[in-house]
Motif scaffolding. Structure first.
Motif, PDB file in Angstrom:
ATOM      1  N   GLN A   1       0.830  -1.211   0.000  1.00 26.02           N
ATOM      2  CA  GLN A   1       0.000   0.000   0.000  1.00 26.02           C
ATOM      3  C   GLN A   1       0.861   1.256   0.000  1.00 26.02           C
ATOM      4  N   THR A   2       0.466   2.236  -0.785  1.00 22.69           N
ATOM      5  CA  THR A   2       1.119   3.548  -0.703  1.00 22.69           C
ATOM      6  C   THR A   2       0.471   4.407   0.375  1.00 22.69           C
ATOM      7  N   SER A   3      -0.770   4.054   0.753  1.00 25.80           N
ATOM      8  CA  SER A   3      -1.450   4.703   1.883  1.00 25.80           C
ATOM      9  C   SER A   3      -2.531   3.755   2.373  1.00 25.80           C
ATOM     10  N   SER A   4      -3.036   3.985   3.581  1.00 25.15           N
ATOM     11  CA  SER A   4      -4.070   3.111   4.142  1.00 25.15           C
ATOM     12  C   SER A   4      -5.397   3.259   3.406  1.00 25.15           C
ATOM     13  N   GLU A   5      -5.512   4.277   2.535  1.00 25.73           N
ATOM     14  CA  GLU A   5      -6.745   4.508   1.775  1.00 25.73           C
ATOM     15  C   GLU A   5      -6.774   3.724   0.462  1.00 25.73           C
ATOM     16  N   GLN A   6      -5.687   3.026   0.156  1.00 27.10           N
ATOM     17  CA  GLN A   6      -5.585   2.317  -1.129  1.00 27.10           C
ATOM     18  C   GLN A   6      -6.044   0.869  -0.973  1.00 27.10           C
ATOM     19  N   LEU A   7      -6.891   0.425  -1.901  1.00 27.03           N
ATOM     20  CA  LEU A   7      -7.314  -0.971  -1.950  1.00 27.03           C
ATOM     21  C   LEU A   7      -6.390  -1.722  -2.899  1.00 27.03           C
ATOM     22  N   THR A   8      -5.802  -2.808  -2.410  1.00 23.12           N
ATOM     23  CA  THR A   8      -4.878  -3.594  -3.219  1.00 23.12           C
ATOM     24  C   THR A   8      -5.503  -4.957  -3.536  1.00 23.12           C
ATOM     25  N   PRO A   9      -4.953  -5.676  -4.517  1.00 20.90           N
ATOM     26  CA  PRO A   9      -5.440  -7.036  -4.788  1.00 20.90           C
ATOM     27  C   PRO A   9      -5.248  -7.974  -3.606  1.00 20.90           C
ATOM     28  N   LEU A  10      -4.325  -7.618  -2.709  1.00 21.25           N
ATOM     29  CA  LEU A  10      -4.046  -8.494  -1.556  1.00 21.25           C
ATOM     30  C   LEU A  10      -5.116  -8.407  -0.480  1.00 21.25           C
ATOM     31  N   HIS A  11      -5.913  -7.349  -0.471  1.00 19.09           N
ATOM     32  CA  HIS A  11      -6.961  -7.229   0.543  1.00 19.09           C
ATOM     33  C   HIS A  11      -7.903  -8.432   0.496  1.00 19.09           C
TER      34      HIS A  11
ATOM     35  N   ALA B   1      -9.189 -10.856  12.959  1.00 19.51           N
ATOM     36  CA  ALA B   1      -7.971 -10.490  12.246  1.00 19.51           C
ATOM     37  C   ALA B   1      -8.300  -9.680  10.993  1.00 19.51           C
ATOM     38  N   GLY B   2      -9.459  -9.950  10.400  1.00 14.92           N
ATOM     39  CA  GLY B   2      -9.857  -9.219   9.200  1.00 14.92           C
ATOM     40  C   GLY B   2     -10.147  -7.752   9.455  1.00 14.92           C
ATOM     41  N   LEU B   3     -10.473  -7.413  10.696  1.00 17.27           N
ATOM     42  CA  LEU B   3     -10.807  -6.024  11.024  1.00 17.27           C
ATOM     43  C   LEU B   3      -9.616  -5.092  10.829  1.00 17.27           C
ATOM     44  N   SER B   4      -8.401  -5.645  10.864  1.00 17.27           N
ATOM     45  CA  SER B   4      -7.210  -4.793  10.738  1.00 17.27           C
ATOM     46  C   SER B   4      -7.181  -4.050   9.413  1.00 17.27           C
ATOM     47  N   VAL B   5      -7.808  -4.607   8.368  1.00 17.95           N
ATOM     48  CA  VAL B   5      -7.870  -3.897   7.086  1.00 17.95           C
ATOM     49  C   VAL B   5      -9.275  -3.354   6.812  1.00 17.95           C
ATOM     50  N   LEU B   6     -10.287  -3.970   7.394  1.00 20.00           N
ATOM     51  CA  LEU B   6     -11.657  -3.527   7.129  1.00 20.00           C
ATOM     52  C   LEU B   6     -11.971  -2.188   7.779  1.00 20.00           C
ATOM     53  N   GLU B   7     -11.269  -1.850   8.825  1.00 20.21           N
ATOM     54  CA  GLU B   7     -11.548  -0.597   9.527  1.00 20.21           C
ATOM     55  C   GLU B   7     -10.918   0.618   8.860  1.00 20.21           C
ATOM     56  N   ASP B   8     -10.137   0.399   7.800  1.00 25.64           N
ATOM     57  CA  ASP B   8      -9.572   1.524   7.047  1.00 25.64           C
ATOM     58  C   ASP B   8     -10.627   2.108   6.116  1.00 25.64           C
ATOM     59  N   ASP B   9     -10.580   3.407   5.906  1.00 25.36           N
ATOM     60  CA  ASP B   9     -11.446   4.060   4.912  1.00 25.36           C
ATOM     61  C   ASP B   9     -10.766   3.953   3.548  1.00 25.36           C
ATOM     62  N   ILE B  10     -11.449   3.335   2.599  1.00 31.46           N
ATOM     63  CA  ILE B  10     -10.878   3.108   1.262  1.00 31.46           C
ATOM     64  C   ILE B  10     -11.394   4.161   0.292  1.00 31.46           C
ATOM     65  N   PHE B  11     -10.463   4.833  -0.394  1.00 36.55           N
ATOM     66  CA  PHE B  11     -10.829   5.838  -1.387  1.00 36.55           C
ATOM     67  C   PHE B  11     -10.178   5.582  -2.743  1.00 36.55           C
ATOM     68  N   GLU B  12      -9.158   4.718  -2.779  1.00 37.57           N
ATOM     69  CA  GLU B  12      -8.422   4.478  -4.018  1.00 37.57           C
ATOM     70  C   GLU B  12      -8.610   3.030  -4.453  1.00 37.57           C
ATOM     71  N   VAL B  13      -9.214   2.838  -5.621  1.00 33.77           N
ATOM     72  CA  VAL B  13      -9.467   1.497  -6.159  1.00 33.77           C
ATOM     73  C   VAL B  13      -8.952   1.442  -7.592  1.00 33.77           C
ATOM     74  N   ASP B  14      -8.090   0.461  -7.864  1.00 37.17           N
ATOM     75  CA  ASP B  14      -7.544   0.323  -9.215  1.00 37.17           C
ATOM     76  C   ASP B  14      -8.377  -0.620 -10.073  1.00 37.17           C
ATOM     77  N   GLN B  15      -8.733  -1.777  -9.533  1.00 33.08           N
ATOM     78  CA  GLN B  15      -9.453  -2.787 -10.301  1.00 33.08           C
ATOM     79  C   GLN B  15     -10.829  -3.059  -9.690  1.00 33.08           C
ATOM     80  N   PRO B  16     -11.896  -3.008 -10.487  1.00 33.01           N
ATOM     81  CA  PRO B  16     -13.245  -3.247  -9.952  1.00 33.01           C
ATOM     82  C   PRO B  16     -13.374  -4.595  -9.236  1.00 33.01           C
ATOM     83  N   LYS B  17     -12.738  -5.636  -9.769  1.00 30.05           N
ATOM     84  CA  LYS B  17     -12.847  -6.957  -9.144  1.00 30.05           C
ATOM     85  C   LYS B  17     -12.336  -6.929  -7.710  1.00 30.05           C
ATOM     86  N   ASP B  18     -11.271  -6.165  -7.460  1.00 29.58           N
ATOM     87  CA  ASP B  18     -10.735  -6.058  -6.100  1.00 29.58           C
ATOM     88  C   ASP B  18     -11.781  -5.494  -5.150  1.00 29.58           C
TER      89      ASP B  18
END
Length: 427
Positions: free
Chosen positions: A136-146, A161-178
């Motif tokens: 991630q370049t920032s916590s707002e970025q959604l990656t394929p690894l999520h 354990a999943g909450l560690s990434v789910l509690e981030d606010d996501i604003f950047e999405v590269d691929q719709p499938k992700d």
């Protein structure tokens, strides 16, 4: 290509400054492909001469070449390879691995596939969580690894354990499938934690996201959206205006049994709902939704009790049992007590005469806890508003967006000119 020994020496000597890394990256690109993969079977011992943190870029190229060979994976299945990959993902330099993100993603997927084949998904959770943060370049970025990470959390039943990434606010999405997978798996984690409101938010995003054609993830998400909506609020909201026309036209056609379930639920009849579920149990089981469907059936009792609070001030446990189709007053008492504990109704039970008194919400919104909660919500909304304003400004200045708007205006003007040129006799 130079010998592997020479390449390792370059990696050791050129992993310092940015200029050195750029030079090293050029050498690694030249060696990559068939030349490096021809030596892939013997690459694993060379990794011991490199440090996964200090020599991350070179280490990544060698490791990716090794794990890209199915023969190598078969030969080292369940052995030290998993430990090597996990150690690399937790120790590597974020700046270096971002120079070759595709290779990093490949190594991560190999780890996920290996732990799944070993039926030990829990072994991949910590390394993939570290990998998400590294790529991630920032916590707002959604990656394929999520999505990969959330899948492992689901399989291992490590929902928290999943909450560690789910509690981030996501604003950047590269691929719709992700995005679709993130929302779907994330909602399943919240369902596992009984956090149905949060699950609904993610399922709502999966259902209403822009799409030009319907996809299987959205169909499965809508099935769960119907079920969780019934559990949480007793009804399924209609599609909001911003839902794609594709979803609005087609989703219900692909999920008719769930639409019918919602209609049956709306009648308020427990026996009718139970009969409907029993007659369609095989379909719900095939969708792996039967557990949720049973929770929908159970929630019917709560929903009917809540309806009684809107009509009566006092009611006997016997009348409640009769109204909501429970077998005994004791069962009614258990349901009422559970709902009082969960804050779903406000009531008191007189044990002497078995009467239930329904009360108004006692919350006066004056406590320090409530003031703190309101203030926190206001601060979050202000931060969100500021972020949305910034995104709107960036989009307004985006070259591709401006070109599309200009193209749309020219097309509209052309259509209008054509309209003017048509003789009026055709109207």
């Amino acid at each position: 290509m130079e010998s592997v020994e020479a390449l390792v020496a370059h990696i050791q000597g050129l992993s310092g400054s940015a200029d050195e890394l750029a030079q090293l990256h050029g050498l690694l690109k030249q060696a990559d492909g068939d030349a490096l993969r021809a030596h892939s079977a013997g690459l694993l011992p060379f990794l011991s001469h490199l440090h996964p943190g200090a020599h991350s870029l070179g280490y990544l190229y060698l490791l990716d070449s090794f794990v890209s060979s199915s023969a190598n994976l078969r030969a080292h299945a369940g052995g030290d390879l998993l430990v090597t990959v996990a150690d690399f993902l937790t120790s590597c330099s974020a700046d270096q691995i971002r120079m070759a993100p595709d290779k990093f993603l490949n190594v991560c997927r190999v780890l996920k596939n290996e732990v799944m084949q070993l039926n030990a998904p829990i072994r991949g959770i910590a390394p993939l969580r570290a990998a998400v943060r590294k790529i991630q370049t920032s916590s707002e970025q959604l990656t394929p690894l999520h999505a990969e990470y959330l899948m492992l959390c689901l399989l291992a039943k490590q929902y928290k354990a999943g909450l560690s990434v789910l509690e981030d606010d996501i604003f950047e999405v590269d691929q719709p499938k992700d995005l679709f997978l993130y929302c779907y798996y994330g909602a399943m984690i919240y369902i596992g934690l009984k956090k149905f409101r949060k699950a609904l938010e993610l399922l709502h995003n999966a259902v209403t996201a822009p799409m030009s054609s319907l996809n299987a993830i959205t169909v499965e998400a809508y099935k769960k959206y119907v079920l969780v909506s019934l559990i949480q609020s007793g009804q399924v909201p209609s599609f909001p205006k911003y839902t794609s026309s594709t979803a609005q036209r087609n989703l219900k056609n692909h999920t008719q049994i769930y639409v019918d379930l919602s209609t049956c639920y709306g009648t308020g009849s427990y026996s009718d709902l139970e009969t409907f579920i029993q007659s369609n149990a095989e379909a719900f089981q095939t969708d792996n939704n039967f557990g949720l469907v049973k929770q929908v059936l159970s929630s019917m009792y709560k929903r009917n009790i809540q309806r009684l609070t809107q009509t009566y001030l006092t009611l006997s446990l016997e009348d409640i049992a009769s109204s909501v189709q429970l077998n005994t007053p004791k069962e009614a008492e258990m349901h009422v007590l559970r709902m009082i504990e969960d804050g779903e109704i406000h009531a008191t039970i007189n044990q002497k005469d078995g009467m239930v008194s329904f009360n108004e919400d006692p919350e006066q919104y004056k406590s320090s806890e409530m003031v703190e909660h309101i203030d926190s919500s206001i601060q979050r909304l202000m931060a969100l508003s500021k972020k949305l304003t910034s995104i709107d400004q960036n989009i307004s200045c985006d070259h591709a967006f401006l070109m599309k708007v200009q193209s749309g205006r020219e097309r509209a003007r052309f259509d209008y000119d054509d309209f003017d040129s048509v003789p009026h006799k055709y109207f």
